[in-house]
Write an enzyme that holds these catalytic residues in place. Structure first.
Site, mmCIF file in Angstrom:
data_model
loop_
_atom_site.group_PDB
_atom_site.id
_atom_site.type_symbol
_atom_site.label_atom_id
_atom_site.label_comp_id
_atom_site.label_asym_id
_atom_site.label_seq_id
_atom_site.Cartn_x
_atom_site.Cartn_y
_atom_site.Cartn_z
ATOM 1 C CG ASP A 258 -1.763 1.154 1.428
ATOM 2 O OD1 ASP A 258 -1.622 2.143 0.675
ATOM 3 O OD2 ASP A 258 -2.616 1.110 2.343
ATOM 4 C CB ILE A 259 1.450 3.836 -2.591
ATOM 5 C CG1 ILE A 259 2.645 4.649 -3.051
ATOM 6 C CG2 ILE A 259 0.180 4.681 -2.583
ATOM 7 C CD1 ILE A 259 2.623 5.031 -4.520
ATOM 8 N N GLY B 210 -9.704 3.842 -5.601
ATOM 9 C CA GLY B 210 -8.362 3.311 -5.829
ATOM 10 C C GLY B 210 -7.312 3.998 -4.978
ATOM 11 C CB VAL B 211 -3.750 4.635 -5.671
ATOM 12 C CG1 VAL B 211 -3.673 5.551 -6.827
ATOM 13 C CG2 VAL B 211 -2.528 4.777 -4.808
ATOM 14 C CG ASP B 212 -7.479 10.359 -6.193
ATOM 15 O OD1 ASP B 212 -6.851 11.044 -5.356
ATOM 16 O OD2 ASP B 212 -8.191 10.857 -7.092
ATOM 17 C CB SER C 102 -3.393 4.685 -16.513
ATOM 18 O OG SER C 102 -3.568 6.076 -16.700
ATOM 19 C CB THR C 103 -2.740 -0.409 -14.137
ATOM 20 O OG1 THR C 103 -2.512 -0.199 -12.743
ATOM 21 C CG2 THR C 103 -1.500 -0.086 -14.939
ATOM 22 N N GLY C 104 -5.842 0.843 -13.057
ATOM 23 C CA GLY C 104 -7.046 0.435 -12.336
ATOM 24 C C GLY C 104 -8.281 0.921 -13.085
ATOM 25 C CE1 TYR D 176 -9.837 7.716 -14.873
ATOM 26 C CE2 TYR D 176 -7.669 8.698 -15.187
ATOM 27 C CZ TYR D 176 -8.995 8.818 -14.808
ATOM 28 O OH TYR D 176 -9.482 10.035 -14.386
HETATM 29 N N1 AR6 Z 1 -1.297 1.465 -3.050
HETATM 30 C C1 AR6 Z 1 -0.721 1.129 -4.225
HETATM 31 N N2 AR6 Z 1 -1.413 0.835 -5.345
HETATM 32 C C2 AR6 Z 1 -2.764 0.886 -5.253
HETATM 33 C C3 AR6 Z 1 -3.449 1.236 -4.061
HETATM 34 C C4 AR6 Z 1 -2.656 1.535 -2.926
HETATM 35 N N3 AR6 Z 1 -3.192 1.875 -1.743
HETATM 36 N N4 AR6 Z 1 -4.792 1.199 -4.316
HETATM 37 C C5 AR6 Z 1 -4.944 0.833 -5.599
HETATM 38 N N5 AR6 Z 1 -3.730 0.636 -6.171
HETATM 39 P P1 AR6 Z 1 -6.465 3.414 -9.753
HETATM 40 P P2 AR6 Z 1 -6.159 4.856 -12.310
HETATM 41 C C6 AR6 Z 1 -3.401 0.243 -7.551
HETATM 42 O O1 AR6 Z 1 -7.817 2.950 -10.124
HETATM 43 O O2 AR6 Z 1 -6.351 3.606 -13.074
HETATM 44 C C7 AR6 Z 1 -9.561 7.215 -9.211
HETATM 45 O O3 AR6 Z 1 -10.932 7.235 -8.928
HETATM 46 C C8 AR6 Z 1 -4.462 -0.424 -8.376
HETATM 47 O O4 AR6 Z 1 -4.495 -1.821 -8.113
HETATM 48 O O5 AR6 Z 1 -6.234 3.891 -8.362
HETATM 49 O O6 AR6 Z 1 -5.055 5.776 -12.697
HETATM 50 C C9 AR6 Z 1 -9.032 8.587 -9.591
HETATM 51 O O7 AR6 Z 1 -9.703 9.620 -8.912
HETATM 52 C C10 AR6 Z 1 -3.982 -0.137 -9.787
HETATM 53 O O8 AR6 Z 1 -3.003 -1.076 -10.200
HETATM 54 O O9 AR6 Z 1 -5.961 4.620 -10.724
HETATM 55 C C11 AR6 Z 1 -9.277 8.634 -11.073
HETATM 56 O O10 AR6 Z 1 -10.598 9.059 -11.351
HETATM 57 C C12 AR6 Z 1 -3.300 1.220 -9.662
HETATM 58 O O11 AR6 Z 1 -3.134 1.447 -8.255
HETATM 59 C C13 AR6 Z 1 -9.080 7.208 -11.483
HETATM 60 O O12 AR6 Z 1 -9.352 6.405 -10.349
HETATM 61 C C14 AR6 Z 1 -4.059 2.376 -10.268
HETATM 62 O O13 AR6 Z 1 -5.467 2.207 -10.079
HETATM 63 C C15 AR6 Z 1 -7.651 6.953 -11.920
HETATM 64 O O14 AR6 Z 1 -7.540 5.640 -12.403
#
Ligand code: AR6
Length: 187
Positions: free
Chosen positions: A17-18, A39-41, A128-130, A132
């Site tokens: 977890d970042i 997600g991470v945001d 972008s891998t979640g 997006y």
């Molecule tokens: N630590 C590390 N990696 C993580 C964590 C964490 N705590 N949580 C998720 N991931 P995403 P995107 C991974 O969806 O695709 C948001 O709603 C996850 O498994 O967080 O860039 C924003 O507000 C995946 O591999 O980001 C935008 O609207 C990666 O982080 C949108 O999602 C990215 O997944 C951005 O989408």
């Protein structure tokens, strides 16, 4: 997995977890409205506290948000870091609408922001891998190549870049990809 460059710089692949890993700057996978999300945001805003969104409200008031392929800086609130770089990755369509260049630009912009702020250690999620929808293998190629090109450069003050992968499947994919594309540096 650690990848050591001849100039002493290091690229590390980490599972976890970042929000839990101490670095100078944490990169967030944000949206162009800078309004938070899942997600991470979501994890970054929950762990960092409301001061981060208050700062983003100010940025949005001045600039309207952040374009795809770029990033904005805030303080890190309660996170174990000094800064958060909110990067806006591309929403994946088919890979022919500029997505690879935009994804690479996110990584480069954050590394530039790091150099400007004297950041020595920086962590990236797999942008972008979640939500997006960017295919993991293509995203891994871009992330690894872009970060390696930066660390291998002569002028970098950044000494350690962490790519933080949320699960074992992603970690193994990044590890395999690094073994192929960065084989001359792998220990
Ligand atoms: N630590 C590390 N990696 C993580 C964590 C964490 N705590 N949580 C998720 N991931 P995403 P995107 C991974 O969806 O695709 C948001 O709603 C996850 O498994 O967080 O860039 C924003 O507000 C995946 O591999 O980001 C935008 O609207 C990666 O982080 C949108 O999602 C990215 O997944 C951005 O989408």
């Amino acid at each position: 997995m650690d990848i050591d460059f001849p100039n002493g710089k290091k690229l590390r692949l980490v599972i976890g977890d970042i929000t839990k890993i101490r670095v100078d700057a944490i990169v967030n996978a944000a949206n162009s409205g800078l309004r938070g999300g899942g997600g991470v945001d979501g994890a970054i805003h929950r762990a960092g506290g409301s001061a981060i969104m208050r700062e983003l409200d100010e940025v949005r008031g001045k600039t309207g948000g952040c374009p795809t392929g770029s990033a904005v800086v805030t303080a890190a609130g309660a996170l174990p870091a000094q800064y958060v770089f909110h990067a806006v990755g591309p929403i994946y369509r088919d890979g022919r609408h500029g997505e690879p260049a935009q994804l690479a630009a996110c990584y480069r912009k954050c590394l530039e922001l790091a150099e400007e702020r004297n950041v020595r250690t920086i962590s990236f999620p797999a942008i972008s891998t979640g939500a997006y929808g960017y295919p993991a293998q293509e995203a891994a190629n871009i992330a690894l190549e872009t970060v390696a090109a930066h660390l291998d450069g002569a002028e970098t003050r950044v000494r350690e870049v962490l790519l933080v992968l949320f699960d074992a499947g992603f970690y193994q994919l990044y590890q395999r990809t690094a073994s192929h594309s960065l084989s001359n540096w792998i220990k």
